[in-house]
Motif scaffolding. Structure first.
Motif, PDB file in Angstrom:
ATOM      1  N   ASN A 149       0.838  -1.203   0.000  1.00 17.47           N
ATOM      2  CA  ASN A 149       0.000   0.000   0.000  1.00 17.47           C
ATOM      3  C   ASN A 149       0.871   1.251   0.000  1.00 17.47           C
ATOM      4  O   ASN A 149       1.970   1.264   0.540  1.00 17.47           O
ATOM      5  N   THR A 150       0.360   2.303  -0.600  1.00 19.77           N
ATOM      6  CA  THR A 150       1.046   3.589  -0.589  1.00 19.77           C
ATOM      7  C   THR A 150       1.009   4.156   0.835  1.00 19.77           C
ATOM      8  O   THR A 150      -0.009   4.081   1.506  1.00 19.77           O
ATOM      9  N   PHE A 151       2.136   4.718   1.261  1.00 19.99           N
ATOM     10  CA  PHE A 151       2.205   5.334   2.590  1.00 19.99           C
ATOM     11  C   PHE A 151       1.313   6.567   2.595  1.00 19.99           C
ATOM     12  O   PHE A 151       1.488   7.496   1.816  1.00 19.99           O
ATOM     13  N   ASN A 152       0.331   6.571   3.479  1.00 19.95           N
ATOM     14  CA  ASN A 152      -0.622   7.670   3.569  1.00 19.95           C
ATOM     15  C   ASN A 152      -0.281   8.504   4.803  1.00 19.95           C
ATOM     16  O   ASN A 152      -0.528   8.090   5.937  1.00 19.95           O
ATOM     17  N   ILE A 153       0.277   9.683   4.578  1.00 24.09           N
ATOM     18  CA  ILE A 153       0.725  10.529   5.683  1.00 24.09           C
ATOM     19  C   ILE A 153      -0.431  10.901   6.611  1.00 24.09           C
ATOM     20  O   ILE A 153      -0.291  10.872   7.832  1.00 24.09           O
ATOM     21  N   LYS A 154      -1.593  11.217   6.053  1.00 20.60           N
ATOM     22  CA  LYS A 154      -2.725  11.614   6.898  1.00 20.60           C
ATOM     23  C   LYS A 154      -3.147  10.469   7.820  1.00 20.60           C
ATOM     24  O   LYS A 154      -3.287  10.655   9.030  1.00 20.60           O
ATOM     25  N   THR A 155      -3.344   9.285   7.259  1.00 20.95           N
ATOM     26  CA  THR A 155      -3.802   8.145   8.050  1.00 20.95           C
ATOM     27  C   THR A 155      -2.728   7.617   8.983  1.00 20.95           C
ATOM     28  O   THR A 155      -2.980   7.334  10.152  1.00 20.95           O
ATOM     29  N   MET A 156      -1.520   7.458   8.465  1.00 13.59           N
ATOM     30  CA  MET A 156      -0.472   6.780   9.217  1.00 13.59           C
ATOM     31  C   MET A 156       0.285   7.686  10.175  1.00 13.59           C
ATOM     32  O   MET A 156       0.918   7.188  11.102  1.00 13.59           O
ATOM     33  N   LEU A 157       0.223   8.986   9.971  1.00 12.87           N
ATOM     34  CA  LEU A 157       0.932   9.898  10.869  1.00 12.87           C
ATOM     35  C   LEU A 157       0.025  10.964  11.463  1.00 12.87           C
ATOM     36  O   LEU A 157      -0.157  11.030  12.677  1.00 12.87           O
ATOM     37  N   ASN A 158      -0.524  11.822  10.617  1.00  6.34           N
ATOM     38  CA  ASN A 158      -1.243  13.002  11.117  1.00  6.34           C
ATOM     39  C   ASN A 158      -2.430  12.663  12.011  1.00  6.34           C
ATOM     40  O   ASN A 158      -2.618  13.290  13.061  1.00  6.34           O
ATOM     41  N   ASP A 159      -3.240  11.684  11.610  1.00  5.82           N
ATOM     42  CA  ASP A 159      -4.387  11.316  12.451  1.00  5.82           C
ATOM     43  C   ASP A 159      -3.920  10.794  13.813  1.00  5.82           C
ATOM     44  O   ASP A 159      -4.523  11.104  14.839  1.00  5.82           O
ATOM     45  N   ASN A 160      -2.835  10.018  13.807  1.00  6.08           N
ATOM     46  CA  ASN A 160      -2.291   9.520  15.072  1.00  6.08           C
ATOM     47  C   ASN A 160      -1.789  10.670  15.937  1.00  6.08           C
ATOM     48  O   ASN A 160      -2.037  10.701  17.142  1.00  6.08           O
ATOM     49  N   TRP A 161      -1.075  11.615  15.338  1.00  8.16           N
ATOM     50  CA  TRP A 161      -0.570  12.761  16.110  1.00  8.16           C
ATOM     51  C   TRP A 161      -1.722  13.578  16.688  1.00  8.16           C
ATOM     52  O   TRP A 161      -1.646  14.055  17.823  1.00  8.16           O
ATOM     53  N   ASP A 162      -2.799  13.737  15.924  1.00 10.15           N
ATOM     54  CA  ASP A 162      -3.960  14.479  16.429  1.00 10.15           C
ATOM     55  C   ASP A 162      -4.591  13.780  17.640  1.00 10.15           C
ATOM     56  O   ASP A 162      -4.990  14.429  18.603  1.00 10.15           O
ATOM     57  N   LYS A 163      -4.656  12.443  17.600  1.00 10.96           N
ATOM     58  CA  LYS A 163      -5.209  11.694  18.738  1.00 10.96           C
ATOM     59  C   LYS A 163      -4.324  11.841  19.969  1.00 10.96           C
ATOM     60  O   LYS A 163      -4.814  12.028  21.085  1.00 10.96           O
ATOM     61  N   ILE A 164      -3.013  11.764  19.779  1.00  6.54           N
ATOM     62  CA  ILE A 164      -2.075  11.924  20.898  1.00  6.54           C
ATOM     63  C   ILE A 164      -2.175  13.328  21.470  1.00  6.54           C
ATOM     64  O   ILE A 164      -2.210  13.516  22.691  1.00  6.54           O
ATOM     65  N   ASP A 165      -2.245  14.327  20.603  1.00  7.60           N
ATOM     66  CA  ASP A 165      -2.339  15.714  21.042  1.00  7.60           C
ATOM     67  C   ASP A 165      -3.631  15.955  21.827  1.00  7.60           C
ATOM     68  O   ASP A 165      -3.615  16.594  22.886  1.00  7.60           O
TER      69      ASP A 165
END
Length: 85
Positions: A21-37
């Motif tokens: 699968n293509t690395f999806n920055i929004k799903t694989m990083l940004n959404d996770n960072w938003d949840k942590i924040d």
């Protein structure tokens, strides 16, 4: 197949099944960072509220040695000191 973490539901790609699968920055990083924040903000707000409700100091007297001690919080630090009888 991807999964989510138990506590924060952070996205976890499976290296075996998701490797093509293509690395999806929004799903694989940004959404996770938003949840942590958001969780960090929630914890910080709870601690701030708890600190506002803490009794700032209390004086205890030890009659056996005729001394009084004050215990309290100052800038989040617990302190104690002897006070004049």
């Amino acid at each position: 197949m991807s999964t989510n973490t138990t506590n924060l539901a952070l996205y976890k790609a499976d290296p075996l099944t998701d490797k093509d699968n293509t690395f999806n920055i929004k799903t694989m990083l940004n959404d996770n960072w938003d949840k942590i924040d958001a969780k960090t903000k929630s914890i910080t707000d709870s601690v701030d509220l708890a600190n506002q409700n803490i009794e700032k100091s209390k004086i205890f007297q030890d009659d056996s040695i005729a001394k009084k001690y004050e215990f309290g919080f100052n800038n989040g630090q617990l302190y104690y000191r002897e006070v004049t009888v």
